[in-house]
Design a protein around this motif. Structure first.
Motif, short mmCIF file in Angstrom:
data_model
loop_
_atom_site.label_atom_id
_atom_site.label_comp_id
_atom_site.label_asym_id
_atom_site.label_seq_id
_atom_site.Cartn_x
_atom_site.Cartn_y
_atom_site.Cartn_z
N GLU A 249 0.88 -1.31 -0.06
CA GLU A 249 0.06 0.16 -0.22
C GLU A 249 0.74 1.32 -0.02
O GLU A 249 0.51 2.17 -0.86
N ARG A 253 0.89 3.93 -3.27
CA ARG A 253 0.42 5.46 -2.67
C ARG A 253 1.45 6.48 -3.06
O ARG A 253 1.24 7.48 -3.67
N ASP A 258 -4.26 3.93 -6.74
CA ASP A 258 -5.07 3.68 -5.83
C ASP A 258 -4.73 2.07 -5.31
O ASP A 258 -4.95 0.99 -6.07
N ALA A 261 -7.28 -0.50 -6.33
CA ALA A 261 -7.46 -0.69 -7.92
C ALA A 261 -7.16 -2.13 -8.17
O ALA A 261 -6.64 -2.90 -7.36
#
Length: 294
Positions: A249, A253, A258, A261
């Motif tokens: 994550e 980012r 996203d 996604a």
């Protein structure tokens, strides 16, 4: 110069004792109009040095030779490779000296096999190896600037699909790394012997610069991980590559992607951005350690 028709293809195959095999993905084109159409769609320059993979009995080879500087015909079948020069000498003696036959698996060819740097790929590719062959040649032959390949229609759809398409996946993204690709027409089964049970499609491509200054292997590792479990969101799909879902994550980012996604929605540029955010990380959960975390 005379092209091969159905009678010539059958006679030649009989004389050589050749029976098309599914193992080698052999479906020979016997329609002169189709090979002329392929050459027109490929639009080779007279100075092009062409790689033709799987020339078979020589139908497309004969159509290519008058149009280009040289044809390197890569044929895995020893009998077909040995017979091709004689076929060309009989049907097009004027251009026979432009042919160079390489009896080798196309997945194993290297630049030194060609002598001069090939500039174009034009081929009726065996269905079972079409995607890896195209990617291998683009990776191995940097001088390959454009091409046109005939593949199974389903494969043509995958190679040319864009983000968001139901058939967008690993082949779509990896080809997009090397080239701009588009569909250039459909080919019916009846022009082949034996007749396949599917339509074929023409895929044209033009090489472009890679979308980012990121290691290609690292980008492809991200792509493979993202599509390994297609329905997973990227935070989970890239966990193994990144060293855990939290690290995945964070990298997503940082790349402006996203985490919720899915891979099927990302462009090749976005995959490159994720690899870049990983700082040259490698698959297998070592991304964090490569940055001094472990």
């Amino acid at each position: 110069m005379t092209l091969l028709g159905p009678a010539e293809v059958r006679e030649l195959a009989t004389r050589l004792g050749v029976r098309p095999t599914k193992t080698l993905g052999q479906n020979f084109v016997h329609d002169a109009n189709t090979v002329r159409r392929i050459v027109r769609a490929a639009d080779p320059a007279p100075t092009d040095v062409v790689v033709e993979v799987g020339p078979g009995l020589g139908s497309l080879t004969l159509a290519l030779l008058p149009e280009v500087e040289r044809v390197h015909a890569v044929e895995i079948d020893p009998a077909l490779a040995a017979a091709l020069p004689a076929t060309v000498a009989k049907h097009d003696p004027e251009h026979a000296d432009r042919l160079h036959v390489i009896n080798r698996d196309a997945m194993k060819v290297q630049p030194e096999d060609f002598g001069e740097s090939p500039t174009a790929l034009v081929a009726n590719l065996p269905y079972n190896v079409a995607v890896p062959v195209v990617l291998h040649l683009l990776a191995t032959l940097p001088g390959l600037r454009h091409g046109l390949v005939m593949v199974q229609k389903e494969v043509a759809d995958r190679l040319t699909a864009g983000p968001g398409s139901k058939v967008y996946g690993v082949p779509s993204v990896k080809l997009a790394w090397y080239a701009e690709a588009r569909q250039a027409g459909r080919v019916p089964p009846g022009v082949f012997w034996p007749v396949p049970n599917v339509d074929s499609g023409l895929v044209a491509f033009t090489r472009r610069e890679p979308p980012a200054e990121v290691d290609r292997d690292q980008v492809f590792a991200v792509v493979d991980a993202a599509f390994a479990q297609r329905r997973k969101i990227l935070r989970g799909a890239l966990a193994g590559w990144a060293g855990g879902p939290d690290e995945a994550e964070r990298l997503l980012r940082a790349a402006g992607v996203d985490p919720g996604a899915r891979g099927e929605s990302l462009s090749v540029e976005q995959f490159a951005a994720i690899a870049a955010a990983g700082g040259g990380s490698v698959p297998g959960g070592r991304a964090g350690r490569a940055r001094g975390r472990g």
